[in-house]
Design a protein around this motif. Structure first.
Motif, PDB file in Angstrom:
ATOM      1  N   TRP A   6      18.709 -76.188 -31.778  1.00  0.00           N
ATOM      2  CA  TRP A   6      19.038 -77.397 -32.519  1.00  0.00           C
ATOM      3  C   TRP A   6      20.132 -78.186 -31.800  1.00  0.00           C
ATOM      4  O   TRP A   6      20.065 -79.416 -31.726  1.00  0.00           O
ATOM      5  CB  TRP A   6      19.472 -77.085 -33.944  1.00  0.00           C
ATOM      6  CG  TRP A   6      20.034 -78.299 -34.585  1.00  0.00           C
ATOM      7  CD1 TRP A   6      21.331 -78.532 -34.894  1.00  0.00           C
ATOM      8  CD2 TRP A   6      19.332 -79.494 -34.920  1.00  0.00           C
ATOM      9  NE1 TRP A   6      21.469 -79.793 -35.411  1.00  0.00           N
ATOM     10  CE2 TRP A   6      20.259 -80.405 -35.438  1.00  0.00           C
ATOM     11  CE3 TRP A   6      18.002 -79.875 -34.830  1.00  0.00           C
ATOM     12  CZ2 TRP A   6      19.899 -81.666 -35.862  1.00  0.00           C
ATOM     13  CZ3 TRP A   6      17.643 -81.143 -35.256  1.00  0.00           C
ATOM     14  CH2 TRP A   6      18.583 -82.025 -35.767  1.00  0.00           C
ATOM     15  N   ALA A   7      21.143 -77.505 -31.275  1.00  0.00           N
ATOM     16  CA  ALA A   7      22.214 -78.206 -30.560  1.00  0.00           C
ATOM     17  C   ALA A   7      21.659 -78.913 -29.327  1.00  0.00           C
ATOM     18  O   ALA A   7      22.027 -80.064 -29.048  1.00  0.00           O
ATOM     19  CB  ALA A   7      23.321 -77.223 -30.165  1.00  0.00           C
TER      20      ALA A   7
ATOM     21  N   TYR B 192      30.600 -67.767 -32.634  1.00  0.00           N
ATOM     22  CA  TYR B 192      31.795 -68.615 -32.754  1.00  0.00           C
ATOM     23  C   TYR B 192      31.710 -69.807 -31.804  1.00  0.00           C
ATOM     24  O   TYR B 192      32.103 -70.915 -32.162  1.00  0.00           O
ATOM     25  CB  TYR B 192      33.057 -67.810 -32.436  1.00  0.00           C
ATOM     26  CG  TYR B 192      33.317 -66.682 -33.406  1.00  0.00           C
ATOM     27  CD1 TYR B 192      33.672 -66.948 -34.720  1.00  0.00           C
ATOM     28  CD2 TYR B 192      33.214 -65.360 -33.006  1.00  0.00           C
ATOM     29  CE1 TYR B 192      33.921 -65.926 -35.602  1.00  0.00           C
ATOM     30  CE2 TYR B 192      33.460 -64.329 -33.881  1.00  0.00           C
ATOM     31  CZ  TYR B 192      33.816 -64.612 -35.183  1.00  0.00           C
ATOM     32  OH  TYR B 192      34.054 -63.594 -36.060  1.00  0.00           O
ATOM     33  N   ILE B 193      31.202 -69.583 -30.622  1.00  0.00           N
ATOM     34  CA  ILE B 193      31.075 -70.664 -29.643  1.00  0.00           C
ATOM     35  C   ILE B 193      30.077 -71.704 -30.136  1.00  0.00           C
ATOM     36  O   ILE B 193      30.333 -72.906 -30.043  1.00  0.00           O
ATOM     37  CB  ILE B 193      30.657 -70.090 -28.273  1.00  0.00           C
ATOM     38  CG1 ILE B 193      31.771 -69.214 -27.710  1.00  0.00           C
ATOM     39  CG2 ILE B 193      30.295 -71.202 -27.300  1.00  0.00           C
ATOM     40  CD1 ILE B 193      31.360 -68.404 -26.500  1.00  0.00           C
ATOM     41  N   ILE B 194      28.953 -71.256 -30.688  1.00  0.00           N
ATOM     42  CA  ILE B 194      27.935 -72.190 -31.175  1.00  0.00           C
ATOM     43  C   ILE B 194      28.458 -72.969 -32.379  1.00  0.00           C
ATOM     44  O   ILE B 194      28.211 -74.179 -32.484  1.00  0.00           O
ATOM     45  CB  ILE B 194      26.630 -71.441 -31.525  1.00  0.00           C
ATOM     46  CG1 ILE B 194      26.081 -70.725 -30.298  1.00  0.00           C
ATOM     47  CG2 ILE B 194      25.593 -72.398 -32.077  1.00  0.00           C
ATOM     48  CD1 ILE B 194      25.830 -71.616 -29.109  1.00  0.00           C
ATOM     49  N   ILE B 195      29.185 -72.329 -33.279  1.00  0.00           N
ATOM     50  CA  ILE B 195      29.772 -73.051 -34.405  1.00  0.00           C
ATOM     51  C   ILE B 195      30.736 -74.114 -33.892  1.00  0.00           C
ATOM     52  O   ILE B 195      30.728 -75.258 -34.350  1.00  0.00           O
ATOM     53  CB  ILE B 195      30.482 -72.086 -35.379  1.00  0.00           C
ATOM     54  CG1 ILE B 195      29.454 -71.237 -36.114  1.00  0.00           C
ATOM     55  CG2 ILE B 195      31.328 -72.863 -36.390  1.00  0.00           C
ATOM     56  CD1 ILE B 195      30.069 -70.132 -36.969  1.00  0.00           C
ATOM     57  N   GLY B 196      31.556 -73.760 -32.918  1.00  0.00           N
ATOM     58  CA  GLY B 196      32.490 -74.727 -32.333  1.00  0.00           C
ATOM     59  C   GLY B 196      31.779 -75.882 -31.655  1.00  0.00           C
ATOM     60  O   GLY B 196      32.165 -77.044 -31.813  1.00  0.00           O
ATOM     61  N   VAL B 197      30.727 -75.574 -30.910  1.00  0.00           N
ATOM     62  CA  VAL B 197      29.959 -76.627 -30.235  1.00  0.00           C
ATOM     63  C   VAL B 197      29.340 -77.572 -31.254  1.00  0.00           C
ATOM     64  O   VAL B 197      29.375 -78.797 -31.088  1.00  0.00           O
ATOM     65  CB  VAL B 197      28.869 -76.005 -29.320  1.00  0.00           C
ATOM     66  CG1 VAL B 197      27.846 -77.031 -28.895  1.00  0.00           C
ATOM     67  CG2 VAL B 197      29.511 -75.354 -28.112  1.00  0.00           C
ATOM     68  N   LEU B 198      28.785 -77.035 -32.323  1.00  0.00           N
ATOM     69  CA  LEU B 198      28.170 -77.877 -33.345  1.00  0.00           C
ATOM     70  C   LEU B 198      29.198 -78.764 -34.034  1.00  0.00           C
ATOM     71  O   LEU B 198      28.937 -79.934 -34.313  1.00  0.00           O
ATOM     72  CB  LEU B 198      27.435 -77.023 -34.375  1.00  0.00           C
ATOM     73  CG  LEU B 198      26.117 -76.414 -33.913  1.00  0.00           C
ATOM     74  CD1 LEU B 198      25.600 -75.421 -34.954  1.00  0.00           C
ATOM     75  CD2 LEU B 198      25.085 -77.478 -33.651  1.00  0.00           C
ATOM     76  N   LEU B 199      30.389 -78.225 -34.294  1.00  0.00           N
ATOM     77  CA  LEU B 199      31.414 -79.029 -34.951  1.00  0.00           C
ATOM     78  C   LEU B 199      31.966 -80.111 -34.030  1.00  0.00           C
ATOM     79  O   LEU B 199      32.201 -81.246 -34.462  1.00  0.00           O
ATOM     80  CB  LEU B 199      32.522 -78.128 -35.485  1.00  0.00           C
ATOM     81  CG  LEU B 199      32.103 -77.197 -36.629  1.00  0.00           C
ATOM     82  CD1 LEU B 199      33.252 -76.309 -37.042  1.00  0.00           C
ATOM     83  CD2 LEU B 199      31.579 -77.984 -37.812  1.00  0.00           C
TER      84      LEU B 199
END
Length: 98
Positions: A17-18, A73-80
């Motif tokens: 999705w990203a 955690y990295i994917i959550i950060g990238v999405l935000l």
């Protein structure tokens, strides 16, 4: 085995999705259709919330999958971060009334 598949499935779906969100953000920015970025920012927030829920469930029930992977955690950060960038770039310039 099933918790492992669900955990990594959610991560892979959010990574896809990203990537799709970045592709379409560039596509709409090139066509000067900045207003469409707000929808992608909204869906990025939903994807980050989904990952946070999965992370909370896996941390609470202690399946141990999250102990060796900080990728979530990295994917959550990238999405935000992507959400903030899309929200900033998604603003439409106001039309001046002459």
């Amino acid at each position: 085995m099933v918790p492992f598949i669900i955990y990594w499935g959610v991560i892979l779906v959010c990574v896809a999705w990203a990537a799709l969100s970045i592709f379409f953000s560039i596509f709409y920015l090139a066509r000067k259709e900045n207003g469409n970025l707000w929808a992608f920012a909204f869906f990025n927030v939903l994807a980050a919330i989904l990952q946070a829920i999965v992370l909370a469930i896996y941390r609470t029930w202690g399946w141990g999958i999250t102990q060796y992977s900080s990728l979530i955690y990295i994917i959550i950060g990238v999405l935000l971060v992507l959400t903030v960038v899309q929200a900033i770039l998604g603003r439409e310039p106001k039309e001046s009334i002459a």
